[in-house]
Design an enzyme around this catalytic site. Sequence first.
Site, PDB file in Angstrom:
ATOM      1  N   SER A  87      35.941  28.957  33.105  1.00 36.69           N
ATOM      2  CA  SER A  87      36.392  30.207  33.718  1.00 36.69           C
ATOM      3  C   SER A  87      37.075  31.063  32.653  1.00 36.69           C
ATOM      4  O   SER A  87      36.448  31.409  31.651  1.00 36.69           O
ATOM      5  CB  SER A  87      37.315  29.911  34.903  1.00 36.69           C
ATOM      6  OG  SER A  87      37.576  31.078  35.640  1.00 36.69           O
ATOM      7  N   HIS A 134      32.373  28.387  42.049  1.00 31.63           N
ATOM      8  CA  HIS A 134      33.077  28.472  40.776  1.00 31.63           C
ATOM      9  C   HIS A 134      33.525  27.095  40.281  1.00 31.63           C
ATOM     10  O   HIS A 134      33.828  26.927  39.107  1.00 31.63           O
ATOM     11  CB  HIS A 134      34.279  29.410  40.913  1.00 31.63           C
ATOM     12  CG  HIS A 134      34.879  29.799  39.603  1.00 31.63           C
ATOM     13  ND1 HIS A 134      34.121  30.294  38.552  1.00 31.63           N
ATOM     14  CD2 HIS A 134      36.167  29.766  39.152  1.00 31.63           C
ATOM     15  CE1 HIS A 134      34.913  30.541  37.526  1.00 31.63           C
ATOM     16  NE2 HIS A 134      36.149  30.222  37.848  1.00 31.63           N
TER      17      HIS A 134
END
Length: 673
Positions: free
Chosen positions: A534, A648
């Site tokens: 991320s 994610h």
Amino acid sequence: MMDPRIWLEDSTETTFEWVMARTERTLESYGGSGFDTAKSELFDILSAKDKLDLGTLRGGYIYNFHTDGDNPRGLWRRTTLEDYLSEPVWDVLLDIDALGAAEGESWVFGGANLRRPNFDRALITLKPGGSDANVVREFDLETRSFLDDGYSAPASKGSMSWTENDSVLAARDFGAGSLTDSGYPRSVRLWKRGTSIADAPTILEGEREDIVVSASHDFTPGYERTFAARATDFRNTILYEVDEETLELTEILLPHSAGVGMVKDWAILELRYDWHLDGTTFAAGSLLALPYADALTGPVADRVVTIFAPTPHASLAGLTELQSGIVFTTLDNVRSRVYFAAIDTWEVTELHPDLGEFDSIGVSAVDRERGDDVWVTTTGFLTSTTLLYGSASKDGLDIAQVRSTPERFDASGMVVRQRWAVSADGTRVPYFLVGAREAIDGGAPARCLLDGYGGFEISRTPGYAGTYGKGWLEKGGVYAVANIRGGGEFGPSWHQAALKEGRHRAYADFAAVAADLVATGVTTVDRLAAIGGSNGGLLMGNMYTTYPELFGAIVCRVPLLDMKRFSHLLAGASWMDEYGNPDTDDWEFLQAYSPYHNVSAGGSYPPILVMTSTKDDRVHPGHARKFVALLEECGHDVEYYENTEGGHAGAADAEQSALSLALIFQFLERRLA
């Protein structure tokens, strides 16, 4: 100039063929007995039936969500508190695997919100493929079924939660124009039983440029209140008290940048910036209390109590409310400490739990409305996570062990150390080291994996290294975690030092740790790898383009990489407060740390494994795809893996997680000397 690879942001058959060709090539390359063994070992840990199952008390039951090899998507279940503290006898309420099979959906459980006072209904959140977008349905705990005529909302980013009188607070996609530029709800509604959500009155509506609008209800007896919040950017939120009868809003007159909570007659603030009030300055990072009435009419400095004030080495880590006080934790040079503060007097007492030198601790209320009982969890890199139960007061923590996670790897001969590197501007940066004593002491350089994040004021603290222990440490590797600027380890100033044009400081910090690992003999450049996901994936992109000479390999997961386009993709607009706005003069500094724009065709770079998820609706998979395409065009050594679901997190269940971890460890096994 038009980006020639922008087509990789699209969800087309051509794009998917490109993705699958590279993903299959990577999997074929690593297939074999070594990969299968690694995956099997990791799957056994991730799917174990004897995990430490943490629970939440609601009414007379402890509720828990459990996954294992037989139930990869999990079971929502409950048991009595008495049984939970001894030998739990679980009553399964909802089987997510069975639900997904029956409905032909790849459901991932997103949580359950129970209706008060009887706790007989729940709003169940389900995520298709693990995406942030979610479906919400009302569930009857007596019949163990969803209600055909109950509350229900189709897939959308946002939330739904109970309030008084059998109504819900709904922040969803209500149609055209109802989402912010970041893709989150722009308004929240009060939805009453038996009415249409389309007719539900709006409580609060924000602007398109806002991040999100939301609402919540405080059920504390005698202090029931509803609040609505409008996050104007990632660090500023305007908070209102809501009159549910008239829907009149009363603004909470406290700094928008502060974290604000209510504890009975008090407002609790965690300051992100200095607060100047009536000639008094309250320092950023402080924990404060003031009468709630003052929060509505205007705060007065003389009635503000400082519960905790930061120091250059100590910052607030977390807090939980009990019936008679709050327990808060701090990081002191990234080491956990615990305190109790009594409501009303706010007298603070340090508690002294039995904790290893580098172990972390978490404290949470069992039921803040009914007493001072607490759950305490302790964990460390080599210390399996332990759950304790008891009570907290100014006299200390009276707690006893409930159970622990079984040890998942052989830690014999391993130690944990904390060391400090010196960054380019002279800042001292701490990092943790885990591995064999001889390697850490510099007597036998080993393969080393350096992890980092450095963003959004998120602290990286010790936690049990179950999968990394089995897949890396047991094989002779050393694991390091860098506490670089951009994180929250030393409070708001540590975070703010790496915002926007200061972002390079986070990357210089990580590079300094990498260099220190080599200088102290822990490893060598060709045995040193870096990993991050991320925002940590953006970190990896910068290690690749700016500091390639420091690493033998890099693993880059669900990353941001194109800082020209990030604010136009999915939730990216919500991060401009962190990074800057690429459509303004900010691009001058953003371009300097946009990995996608800093790859040189003739550059010398370490091999890199880039991983993402098709279902990631937070950080667009286009970042990873375009970066890989560019590296391929330049002839650089790159491997790619894209999971078709997982959001994610990159994985939707234990099998997918085991595969991705096995791929990482096999990549490092192959690529490091």
